[in-house]
Design an enzyme around this catalytic site. Structure first.
Site, PDB file in Angstrom:
ATOM      1  N   GLU A   1       0.807  -1.194  -0.196  1.00 48.99           N
ATOM      2  CA  GLU A   1      -0.131   0.100   0.079  1.00 48.99           C
ATOM      3  C   GLU A   1       0.917   1.187  -0.059  1.00 48.99           C
ATOM      4  O   GLU A   1       0.218   2.481   0.380  1.00 48.99           O
ATOM      5  CB  GLU A   1      -0.890  -0.084   1.360  1.00 48.99           C
ATOM      6  CG  GLU A   1      -1.899  -1.121   1.440  1.00 48.99           C
ATOM      7  CD  GLU A   1      -2.863  -1.186   2.668  1.00 48.99           C
ATOM      8  OE1 GLU A   1      -3.489  -0.410   2.453  1.00 48.99           O
ATOM      9  OE2 GLU A   1      -2.237  -1.950   3.349  1.00 48.99           O
TER      10      GLU A   1
ATOM     11  N   ASN B   1      -9.602  -0.903   9.861  1.00 50.69           N
ATOM     12  CA  ASN B   1      -8.539  -0.255   9.510  1.00 50.69           C
ATOM     13  C   ASN B   1      -7.884   0.725  10.416  1.00 50.69           C
ATOM     14  O   ASN B   1      -8.724   1.686  10.826  1.00 50.69           O
ATOM     15  CB  ASN B   1      -8.791   0.477   7.921  1.00 50.69           C
ATOM     16  CG  ASN B   1      -7.693   1.059   7.285  1.00 50.69           C
ATOM     17  OD1 ASN B   1      -6.776   1.555   8.095  1.00 50.69           O
ATOM     18  ND2 ASN B   1      -7.754   0.869   6.121  1.00 50.69           N
TER      19      ASN B   1
ATOM     20  N   ASP C   1     -15.211  -1.267   8.287  1.00 53.46           N
ATOM     21  CA  ASP C   1     -16.176  -1.621   7.234  1.00 53.46           C
ATOM     22  C   ASP C   1     -17.271  -2.829   7.621  1.00 53.46           C
ATOM     23  O   ASP C   1     -16.930  -3.789   8.179  1.00 53.46           O
ATOM     24  CB  ASP C   1     -15.246  -2.551   6.159  1.00 53.46           C
ATOM     25  CG  ASP C   1     -14.221  -1.326   5.581  1.00 53.46           C
ATOM     26  OD1 ASP C   1     -14.223  -0.169   5.676  1.00 53.46           O
ATOM     27  OD2 ASP C   1     -13.115  -1.794   5.147  1.00 53.46           O
TER      28      ASP C   1
ATOM     29  N   TYR D   1      -9.745   4.012  -5.494  1.00 52.93           N
ATOM     30  CA  TYR D   1      -8.306   4.997  -5.622  1.00 52.93           C
ATOM     31  C   TYR D   1      -8.277   5.524  -6.936  1.00 52.93           C
ATOM     32  O   TYR D   1      -7.597   6.363  -7.183  1.00 52.93           O
ATOM     33  CB  TYR D   1      -6.960   4.228  -5.195  1.00 52.93           C
ATOM     34  CG  TYR D   1      -7.138   3.560  -3.742  1.00 52.93           C
ATOM     35  CD1 TYR D   1      -7.128   4.608  -2.700  1.00 52.93           C
ATOM     36  CD2 TYR D   1      -7.008   2.277  -3.678  1.00 52.93           C
ATOM     37  CE1 TYR D   1      -6.976   3.971  -1.293  1.00 52.93           C
ATOM     38  CE2 TYR D   1      -6.907   1.826  -2.105  1.00 52.93           C
ATOM     39  CZ  TYR D   1      -7.030   2.685  -1.130  1.00 52.93           C
ATOM     40  OH  TYR D   1      -6.902   2.264   0.087  1.00 52.93           O
TER      41      TYR D   1
ATOM     42  N   GLU E   1     -14.030  -5.976   8.493  1.00 53.55           N
ATOM     43  CA  GLU E   1     -12.597  -5.670   9.154  1.00 53.55           C
ATOM     44  C   GLU E   1     -12.508  -4.241   9.627  1.00 53.55           C
ATOM     45  O   GLU E   1     -13.298  -3.393   9.631  1.00 53.55           O
ATOM     46  CB  GLU E   1     -11.588  -5.798   7.965  1.00 53.55           C
ATOM     47  CG  GLU E   1     -11.902  -4.861   6.690  1.00 53.55           C
ATOM     48  CD  GLU E   1     -10.761  -5.174   5.597  1.00 53.55           C
ATOM     49  OE1 GLU E   1      -9.549  -4.649   5.743  1.00 53.55           O
ATOM     50  OE2 GLU E   1     -11.130  -5.981   4.925  1.00 53.55           O
TER      51      GLU E   1
ATOM     52  N   ARG F   1     -11.462   2.882  10.913  1.00 52.07           N
ATOM     53  CA  ARG F   1     -12.537   2.865  10.225  1.00 52.07           C
ATOM     54  C   ARG F   1     -12.933   1.309  10.336  1.00 52.07           C
ATOM     55  O   ARG F   1     -12.244   0.338  10.284  1.00 52.07           O
ATOM     56  CB  ARG F   1     -12.202   3.343   8.578  1.00 52.07           C
ATOM     57  CG  ARG F   1     -13.306   3.545   7.975  1.00 52.07           C
ATOM     58  CD  ARG F   1     -12.991   3.762   6.403  1.00 52.07           C
ATOM     59  NE  ARG F   1     -12.672   2.366   5.850  1.00 52.07           N
ATOM     60  CZ  ARG F   1     -11.700   2.116   5.263  1.00 52.07           C
ATOM     61  NH1 ARG F   1     -10.729   3.043   5.062  1.00 52.07           N
ATOM     62  NH2 ARG F   1     -11.300   0.820   4.843  1.00 52.07           N
TER      63      ARG F   1
ATOM     64  N   SER G   1      -6.580  -2.501   1.494  1.00 54.00           N
ATOM     65  CA  SER G   1      -6.672  -1.748  -0.035  1.00 54.00           C
ATOM     66  C   SER G   1      -7.104  -2.667  -1.204  1.00 54.00           C
ATOM     67  O   SER G   1      -6.677  -2.361  -2.156  1.00 54.00           O
ATOM     68  CB  SER G   1      -5.239  -0.958  -0.387  1.00 54.00           C
ATOM     69  OG  SER G   1      -5.125   0.069   0.585  1.00 54.00           O
TER      70      SER G   1
ATOM     71  N   GLY H   1      -6.949   5.498   4.966  1.00 53.92           N
ATOM     72  CA  GLY H   1      -6.695   6.399   3.920  1.00 53.92           C
ATOM     73  C   GLY H   1      -7.107   7.785   4.124  1.00 53.92           C
ATOM     74  O   GLY H   1      -8.148   8.047   4.446  1.00 53.92           O
TER      75      GLY H   1
END
Length: 313
Positions: free
Chosen positions: A30, A279, A264, A224, A277, A262, A158, A283
């Protein structure tokens, strides 16, 4: 009712932070996303008068810290040693404050399999899965779970190395990838329904975002590169919005996380909300989701960076 406001800022003085390293880049898969995030964070903090400098990767940071060049670290190093507890352990040992979760939350949530095991133990909803160590039989695992499934590395982010497998004929690319991959894989039942994410800032769950990619699913390109992915915020309404934000904060804390991050989540058409999951270094690019959610509460990008950083005071 879930709180819809952020608490007052703790400080208004940039000098309180001292000299700040924005840690970015590194050597993980990443890297490019991290560099993009880091440049944005650097510019945002500079715009508010913070004394910041970019540092690429953990080895460079350690060399700088030997001379006490920095008072604290804004970690935006995605994946690898930036999120697996290695960096956090070193900084804790050196007594250098840093953004985001500590060793436990970082190490645990970097491993999707172990995160799901903790959630299951805590009675939190997550899709059924199979752990795939090196050499595992992917076809047997898929038959046990039932198609469709996702196959993904347990310790990457990612959407790197993620395969969407609708039927036995689609499994070949995942098998080929697994043969050349040294780490553990996760096979997970595919959730049929809405894809959502909830940012966490301190003890506040930000408004949810419902992600609507133009293609069939939210892959690396949709995250992205593409400009046609829709982000609807808040992603739900009324009691449903309260429920997803409460569940996300509960899942974040159950996994030992703190600071910001974050979560998900998918909303299955039959089983309701399902945790996917966490994070711990989300990002911060122009396409990223935590800034979009914070903006709904009146918190712009620069203020968001400030709020993340002030958690280190």
């Amino acid at each position: 009712m879930t709180a819809s406001v952020l608490p007052p800022l703790r400080t208004t003085h940039a000098a309180d932070f001292g000299r700040v390293a924005v840690l970015m880049g590194g050597a993980s898969a990443e890297r490019e996303v991290s560099l993009d995030s880091g440049r944005n964070v650097l510019a945002a903090l500079q715009s508010r008068g913070v004394d910041v400098a970019a540092v690429d990767g953990v080895p460079n940071l350690l060399r700088e810290l030997q001379d006490r060049q920095f008072d604290r670290v804004f970690n935006i190093l995605h994946g690898g040693d930036g999120e697996n507890g290695v960096l956090q352990g070193v900084l804790q040992a050196l007594r250098v404050p840093f953004t985001g979760s500590g060793v436990l939350g970082s190490a645990l949530t970097m491993d999707k399999v172990r995160t799901k095991q903790v959630w299951i133990a805590a009675g939190l909803p997550t899709p059924r899965f199979e752990r795939l160590p090196k050499g595992a039989d992917l076809r047997a695992a898929a038959e046990a779970l039932g198609y469709p499934v996702f196959v993904k590395p347990s310790c990457e982010g990612s959407s790197v190395g993620v395969f969407r497998v609708l039927a036995p004929a689609d499994l070949a690319p995942a098998i080929e990838f697994a043969a050349g991959y040294d780490g553990e894989l996760l096979m997970e039942q595919m959730v049929q329904g809405d894809e959502l994410t909830v940012g966490i800032l301190g003890d506040v769950a930000l408004p949810s975002i419902r992600i609507v990619p133009a293609g069939e699913w939210y892959d690396y390109h949709a995250k992205y590169i593409a400009d046609d992915t829709q982000y609807l915020c808040p992603g739900m309404s009324g009691s449903d919005e309260d429920a997803i934000r409460a569940l996300s904060l509960q899942a974040f804390l159950a996994a030992g996380c703190s600071g910001w991050g974050r979560v998900d989540v998918m909303r299955d058409n039959a089983r309701g909300l399902q945790l996917i999951e966490v994070n711990t270094a989300p990002g911060m690019t122009s396409h990223s989701l935590v800034p979009k959610a914070a903006a709904v509460l009146g918190c712009d990008y620069a203020e968001l960076c400030w709020r993340v950083l002030e958690q280190t005071l």
